[in-house]
Write a protein that holds these residues in place. Structure first.
Motif, PDB file in Angstrom:
ATOM      1  N   VAL A   8       0.839  -1.201   0.000  1.00 47.17           N
ATOM      2  CA  VAL A   8       0.000   0.000   0.000  1.00 47.17           C
ATOM      3  C   VAL A   8       0.877   1.256   0.000  1.00 47.17           C
ATOM      4  O   VAL A   8       0.545   2.256  -0.649  1.00 47.17           O
ATOM      5  CB  VAL A   8      -0.962  -0.013   1.199  1.00 47.17           C
ATOM      6  N   SER A  34       2.082   1.904  -3.527  1.00 51.43           N
ATOM      7  CA  SER A  34       1.015   2.468  -4.345  1.00 51.43           C
ATOM      8  C   SER A  34       0.898   3.971  -4.096  1.00 51.43           C
ATOM      9  O   SER A  34       0.750   4.763  -5.036  1.00 51.43           O
ATOM     10  CB  SER A  34      -0.316   1.770  -4.033  1.00 51.43           C
ATOM     11  N   GLY A  35       0.983   4.372  -2.827  1.00 47.35           N
ATOM     12  CA  GLY A  35       0.927   5.792  -2.497  1.00 47.35           C
ATOM     13  C   GLY A  35       2.115   6.563  -3.043  1.00 47.35           C
ATOM     14  O   GLY A  35       1.978   7.715  -3.492  1.00 47.35           O
ATOM     15  N   ARG A  79      -1.136   6.739   6.130  1.00 48.22           N
ATOM     16  CA  ARG A  79      -2.346   6.188   5.510  1.00 48.22           C
ATOM     17  C   ARG A  79      -2.245   4.673   5.356  1.00 48.22           C
ATOM     18  O   ARG A  79      -3.199   3.932   5.639  1.00 48.22           O
ATOM     19  CB  ARG A  79      -2.561   6.826   4.140  1.00 48.22           C
ATOM     20  N   SER A  80      -1.089   4.213   4.939  1.00 45.13           N
ATOM     21  CA  SER A  80      -0.899   2.778   4.732  1.00 45.13           C
ATOM     22  C   SER A  80      -0.958   2.020   6.047  1.00 45.13           C
ATOM     23  O   SER A  80      -1.567   0.944   6.132  1.00 45.13           O
ATOM     24  CB  SER A  80       0.445   2.533   4.035  1.00 45.13           C
ATOM     25  N   THR A 118      -4.448   1.824   7.255  1.00 43.19           N
ATOM     26  CA  THR A 118      -5.242   0.935   6.414  1.00 43.19           C
ATOM     27  C   THR A 118      -4.975  -0.532   6.703  1.00 43.19           C
ATOM     28  O   THR A 118      -5.899  -1.350   6.751  1.00 43.19           O
ATOM     29  CB  THR A 118      -4.948   1.222   4.925  1.00 43.19           C
ATOM     30  N   VAL A 149      -9.915  -2.784   1.359  1.00 41.69           N
ATOM     31  CA  VAL A 149      -8.575  -2.192   1.404  1.00 41.69           C
ATOM     32  C   VAL A 149      -8.050  -1.894  -0.004  1.00 41.69           C
ATOM     33  O   VAL A 149      -7.671  -0.755  -0.301  1.00 41.69           O
ATOM     34  CB  VAL A 149      -7.593  -3.079   2.198  1.00 41.69           C
ATOM     35  N   SER A 154      -7.924   2.080  -1.282  1.00 42.15           N
ATOM     36  CA  SER A 154      -6.576   2.642  -1.293  1.00 42.15           C
ATOM     37  C   SER A 154      -5.911   2.469  -2.652  1.00 42.15           C
ATOM     38  O   SER A 154      -5.669   3.447  -3.379  1.00 42.15           O
ATOM     39  CB  SER A 154      -5.728   1.996  -0.184  1.00 42.15           C
ATOM     40  N   ASP A 175      -5.757   5.072  -5.788  1.00 46.70           N
ATOM     41  CA  ASP A 175      -4.465   5.556  -6.283  1.00 46.70           C
ATOM     42  C   ASP A 175      -4.379   5.387  -7.794  1.00 46.70           C
ATOM     43  O   ASP A 175      -3.921   6.297  -8.509  1.00 46.70           O
ATOM     44  CB  ASP A 175      -3.319   4.786  -5.621  1.00 46.70           C
TER      45      ASP A 175
END
Length: 316
Positions: A111, A114-115, A153-154, A157, A204, A208, A212
């Protein structure tokens, strides 16, 4: 009697059997796995080292790239060493705590990456659409805040998964047909209702990772609109060339993941060992290819790597 047994047994040790049906090939499979892992570790390590040492690379694009390289190391290292120990030493045992830790860091790193890819898309958008304000908008302070928000955030999450798994009793079997622990693979072994785990496991990626992906597509739509408004052909080609490496990395990250999810959900006729091989390649190939892609396509990184590791250059 079965109900009584379920109430008595609660496993705290699990067995990762590796790739089912291919046990006799484990040693041979381990060779490309090991080589890819070594390339991933050395490539990303060199990339982080070069960006840290060379002040000329302390620009937003390269700082985000070093963040991606760091989390590539976390993603691959959270799974591959255990897989290799299974292949080489038949080290199949893993504690429940170790299993939860492994799945947390794997999902967490996924995650986060990805961000970071979203942040890199924003970086390219600002560089092309607002070139004169690029360093002002993406100052080192802003980059640090973006990195902090991505990690927070990750964490927010993925961390609930730890509690969702820890609340489950495991009394059916302790055998995991995989080379590493992952959320739903572990939850399916529980002798309790896992509806919450299933829904959270779906939400999830939707809330998320999919968000993205959509935002990245929108960013590149705006980038393309700005590029095609440039007056000269050379300017358009130069602007698009700065995005080439990032687009390759995005495709390398998301496409195998999408294919793996589709195969797991709908490919019921696909053999189990194929699913597991795909899952292992997914945590190996992007971390291995990312530094290679940027090293080949980015002149500044090629030059700085040569300079740093030349006899007269600096050394990490």
């Amino acid at each position: 009697m079965s109900a009584l047994n379920h109430s008595i047994v609660n496993y705290d040790m699990f067995v990762l059997i590796g790739i089912p049906g291919l046990k006799e090939l484990h040693v041979w499979i381990s060779i490309p796995f090991c080589l890819m892992y070594l390339v991933a570790v050395s490539g990303n390590g060199i990339l982080i080292c070069v960006v840290a040492v060379e002040r000329s690379l302390h620009e937003p694009m390269y700082l985000f790239l070093s963040m991606l390289a760091f989390w590539d190391l976390i993603l691959s290292t959270s799974t591959v060493p255990k897989a290799l120990s299974i292949f080489w030493f038949d080290d199949v045992d893993i504690s429940f705590g170790g299993c939860v830790t492994q799945l947390f860091f794997m999902h967490f790193a996924f995650v986060v990456e990805s961000g970071i890819l979203l942040a890199m898309a924003f970086d390219r958008y600002v560089a092309i659409c607002y070139p004169l304000r690029y360093t002002t908008i993406l100052s080192h302070r802003v980059i640090g805040k973006i990195g902090g928000v991505v990690v927070f955030r990750s964490f927010a999450t993925v961390f609930p998964i730890v509690f969702l798994v820890k609340r489950l009793p495991f009394c059916r079997t302790n055998i995991i047909a995989h080379t590493f622990c992952e959320h739903m693979g572990l939850a399916k072994l529980a002798c309790a209702d896992i509806t919450i785990n299933i829904w959270y496991g779906i939400s999830v990626p939707l809330l998320s990772v999919m968000l993205d992906m959509v935002t990245i597509v929108i960013s590149y739509g705006l980038i393309l609109r700005a590029v095609f408004r440039l007056p000269s052909r050379d300017a358009r080609i130069k602007a698009l060339s700065t995005c080439g490496s990032h687009v390759c990395v995005i495709l390398m990250f998301y496409l195998p993941g999408i294919f793996t999810v589709i195969a797991q959900r709908f490919g019921r006729k696909i053999p189990k060992h194929v699913h597991i091989l795909l899952a292992n390649l997914y945590v190996l190939v992007p971390p291995m290819m990312n530094p290679i892609i940027y090293g080949v396509k980015t002149k500044q990184i090629r030059e700085r790597v040569t300079l740093v590791f030349s006899p007269k250059g600096k050394c990490c």
